[in-house]
Design an enzyme around this catalytic site. Structure first.
Site, PDB file in Angstrom:
ATOM      1  N   LYS B  74      -8.316   3.118  -4.867  1.00 53.62           N
ATOM      2  CA  LYS B  74      -8.348   3.585  -3.476  1.00 53.62           C
ATOM      3  C   LYS B  74      -9.184   2.604  -2.657  1.00 53.62           C
ATOM      4  O   LYS B  74     -10.218   2.109  -3.151  1.00 53.62           O
ATOM      5  CB  LYS B  74      -8.976   4.981  -3.484  1.00 53.62           C
ATOM      6  CG  LYS B  74      -8.992   5.737  -2.183  1.00 53.62           C
ATOM      7  CD  LYS B  74      -9.518   7.155  -2.425  1.00 53.62           C
ATOM      8  CE  LYS B  74      -9.448   8.026  -1.189  1.00 53.62           C
ATOM      9  NZ  LYS B  74      -9.847   9.431  -1.463  1.00 53.62           N
ATOM     10  N   SER B 150      -6.791  12.819  -0.076  1.00 52.67           N
ATOM     11  CA  SER B 150      -6.809  11.555   0.620  1.00 52.67           C
ATOM     12  C   SER B 150      -6.470  10.348  -0.261  1.00 52.67           C
ATOM     13  O   SER B 150      -6.237   9.260   0.262  1.00 52.67           O
ATOM     14  CB  SER B 150      -8.180  11.320   1.257  1.00 52.67           C
ATOM     15  OG  SER B 150      -9.201  11.284   0.293  1.00 52.67           O
ATOM     16  N   SER B 174      -9.143  15.570  -3.195  1.00 55.16           N
ATOM     17  CA  SER B 174      -8.437  14.328  -2.874  1.00 55.16           C
ATOM     18  C   SER B 174      -7.922  13.541  -4.075  1.00 55.16           C
ATOM     19  O   SER B 174      -7.145  12.600  -3.893  1.00 55.16           O
ATOM     20  CB  SER B 174      -9.318  13.428  -2.009  1.00 55.16           C
ATOM     21  OG  SER B 174      -9.413  13.965  -0.709  1.00 55.16           O
TER      22      SER B 174
END
Lengths: 70, 460
Positions: B74, B150, B174
Site C-alpha cells: 500500500k 482503504s 482496511s
C-alpha cells in the site's frame, strides 16, 4: 440532506475557533457529516462508565523494566 | 501457480527468482490498465532483489522463507527512493523516502521481491479506494465494482494475480474489507503486534499493518517474517516474535469455535450469512455467541477515528482543503469539530470494552462473522440496503469490522463465495483473542484445506 438547525452555527463557530475557513457550501457539507456524527455519539451516551473507568492507555513514560531492582 | 508452489519451485531451483519476478511484472503490465491497483512500479529494484536471491542459490546458500516471492505494498509504506503518497495529492510534494519501512526491511531480509506501491483511499480514510487523484481501483472480479478500501490496491493486486502477497493497513477494516470484496486471504494482527515505523499514519491509537495473500501458508509465512519488537514504535507492544506458520498447519481440530449473532447477524445480508454458515459447518461451530457492546464500539471507533484523523491534517485543512480527496475532506473537517467529551468518552469506553471482549475469549478460541455486510457495490454507489435498512454505502462497508479492530483482536479473513452474488465474494472474519493470531490462522487453514474458502480466477 438538511442538517439539523442547531448544527450549522456550531460547525461555523467551532471551525472559526481552530482557524478553518469554511465557505457556505463547505459549511453545509461538513454540517451534514457532523449531524451524522451527533447521532453516532448518542449511541455511546448509553455506555455505563463509572468515575474510575480510565482512558485506554496510550502514553507510557518508559518501558517496564525487564529486571526488578536489587 | 499459487505462491506455496512458487516458493517451492524457487527453493528447488526449478524456477529462478528472476523468472518469477519477470512474470509478476508482465502480469502487472498486462492487467493494471484495467484494475488500477498500482501507483508505482519498482521493476529495477525487483529485478535486483530477485537476482540477489538467484546468486545466493548459485553459491549454495540456504534461502530465507520468502525467497523470490513477489509482493507489493500500500502506498503509505515507505519505499526507499519513492514518495510515500498515502493516497494523497498533497504528499506528492514530499521528498522520496530515505529508507524502507520496517516491515519492508523485514520482508526484504526474508527474500521477498518488491514490485511496487498500491493505490488506496486518501490518508486511509475510506472503504472503497475510489481515489479521485489516482482513479478508482477496480475489482478484478467485476471491473464496474469497488475493490474495497482503504487497502483496495492491496486486495485487487492479489485477486488479479499481479502479486501473490501484499501489505495493507487496517484501522477500522482496511485490510479485511478489500480482502472480503476481492476474495483474498487477509490478516489483521493484534494491535501492537507489528511495527508501524515507516508507514504514514491515519489514527495512531487504532492503526494496524498486515498482509493479504493468495494462500494461508503465504499469509502466515509473511506475517512471521514481519514479526519482532521495535522499541522505536511506541505502538509496537510485542517483545518477541511468536511464529505462527508451523502451528497453522495443525488446523482447527480441538478449537472452541462460535458464531457471532446479534449485531453481526442483523447487519449481514443473506449472502453474508450464507458464507458464515458454510464456514461454521466446515469448522464444526454450532453455538451462537453475543459480542459485547458492538454498536457502542463502532460508535467509539468512529469518533476517535474522525478526531485523530482530522487532527493529523489540520494544517493542510486550513491552508489547502481543495487539494484533499472530495469524498473525505468534509469528514476530516467534521472530525476536527467534535466536542472533547465525545472522544474522551470513547477512549474510556475502550478500556471497559477491552475487558469485556477479553473475558469472552475465556470460553472461545475463534469466533466467526462476515467481514462485510454485502459483496462489492458498483463504483459510485452512495446507498445500499441491508435487511430493509438504508445505509450510506461507503461507511457501511466497515460495520462488521470496526468493533473488532477497536478491541485490537487479531482477525484472519477467509475468501468465500456466496451462491447469490453473481460470482462476487464475501469474506468471513476468523477472530481470536489478542496475541493469538495462530488460532485464527489454524481455522483459516482448515477452511482452505476442505475447499470452502480460497481464491477464484477473476474476470481478467
Amino acid at each position: 440532506m438538511q442538517a439539523p438547525i442547531d448544527v450549522l452555527p456550531y460547525v461555523k463557530a467551532a471551525a472559526q475557533l481552530i482557524g478553518l475557513t469554511l465557505d457556505d457550501a463547505r459549511a453545509q457539507a461538513v454540517s451534514e457529516h457532523f449531524a451524522r456524527t451527533v447521532a453516532i455519539a448518542t449511541v455511546l451516551e448509553g455506555a455505563p462508565l463509572a468515575p474510575h473507568d480510565e482512558l485506554a492507555e496510550i502514553y507510557r513514560p518508559a518501558p517496564f523494566p525487564a529486571e526488578d531492582p536489587q | 501457480m499459487k505462491s506455496p508452489e512458487l516458493l517451492a519451485a524457487i527453493a528447488t531451483g526449478d524456477l529462478s527468482a528472476r523468472q518469477a519476478c519477470d512474470a509478476a511484472l508482465a502480469r502487472i503490465e498486462a492487467t493494471d490498465g484495467r484494475v488500477n491497483a498500482f501507483t508505482d512500479r519498482t521493476a529495477s529494484r525487483a529485478r535486483a532483489e530477485a537476482d540477489a536471491i538467484d546468486a545466493r542459490r548459485s553459491r549454495g546458500e540456504a534461502l530465507p522463507s520468502l525467497a523470490g516471492l513477489p509482493y507489493a505494498v500500500k502506498n503509505l509504506f515507505d519505499i526507499e527512493g519513492v514518495v510515500t503518497l498515502a493516497g494523497s495529492k498533497i504528499n506528492r510534494e514530499l521528498p522520496p523516502a530515505r529508507e524502507d519501512a520496517v516491515l519492508v526491511q523485514r520482508l526484504r531480509a526474508a527474500g521477498a521481491v518488491l514490485v511496487g506501491a498500491l493505490n488506496m483511499d486518501e490518508y486511509a480514510y475510506g472503504f472503497s479506494t475510489e481515489n479521485t487523484h489516482y482513479g478508482p481501483t477496480r475489482n478484478p472480479h467485476d471491473l464496474t465494482r469497488i475493490s474495497g478500501g482503504s487497502s483496495g490496491g492491496s486486495g485487487a493486486a492479489v485477486a488479479a494475480l499481479q502479486a501473490p502477497m501484499t501489505l495493507g493497513s487496517d484501522t477500522n477494516g482496511s485490510i479485511r474489507v478489500p480482502s472480503s470484496l476481492c476474495g483474498v486471504w487477509g490478516l489483521k494482527p493484534t494491535f501492537g503486534r507489528l511495527s508501524r515505523r515507516g508507514s504514514y499514519p491515519f489514527v495512531h491509537s487504532i492503526d494496524h499493518l498486515g498482509p493479504l495473500a493468495d494462500s494461508v501458508d503465504t499469509l502466515a509465512l509473511s506475517y512471521d517474517a514481519m514479526q519482532g519488537p521495535d522499541a522505536l514504535d511506541p505502538g509496537c507492544h510485542a517483545v518477541r516474535a511468536q511464529p505462527a506458520a508451523a502451528q497453522t498447519r495443525r488446523g482447527a481440530q480441538g478449537l472452541r469455535i462460535g458464531v457471532l449473532g446479534g449485531y453481526f447477524n442483523e447487519l449481514a445480508t443473506p449472502a453474508a450469512r450464507e458464507v458464515v454458515a458454510v464456514a461454521a459447518r466446515a469448522l464444526g461451530a454450532r453455538d451462537e455467541v453475543i459480542w459485547p457492546d458492538a454498536a457502542m464500539a463502532r460508535a467509539a471507533a468512529f469518533l476517535i477515528t474522525a478526531s485523530e484523523g482530522g487532527s493529523l491534517h489540520l494544517d493542510d485543512l486550513r491552508k489547502r482543503p481543495q487539494d484533499f480527496e472530495p469524498l473525505s475532506v468534509d469528514r476530516f473537517i467534521s472530525g476536527l469539530l467534535q466536542p472533547a467529551d465525545w472522544v474522551i468518552r470513547a477512549q474510556r469506553f475502550r478500556r471497559v470494552y477491552r475487558d469485556k471482549v477479553n473475558a469472552l475469549f475465556a470460553r472461545w478460541d475463534v469466533l466467526l462473522c462476515a467481514a462485510t455486510p454485502v459483496s462489492a457495490p458498483e463504483i459510485g454507489s452512495e446507498w445500499l440496503e441491508i435487511n430493509g435498512q438504508r445505509h450510506p454505502s461507503r461507511p457501511a462497508m466497515g460495520l462488521l469490522t470496526q468493533p473488532i479492530s477497536f478491541a485490537g483482536c487479531p482477525v484472519a479473513v477467509a475468501p468465500m463465495w456466496p451462491s447469490s452474488t453473481s460470482g462476487m465474494p464475501i469474506g468471513v472474519q476468523l477472530i481470536a483473542a489478542p496475541w493469538n493470531e495462530h488460532l485464527a490462522l489454524r481455522a483459516a487453514h482448515t477452511l482452505e484445506k476442505v475447499g470452502v474458502a480460497g481464491l477464484k480466477k477473476g474476470a481478467l
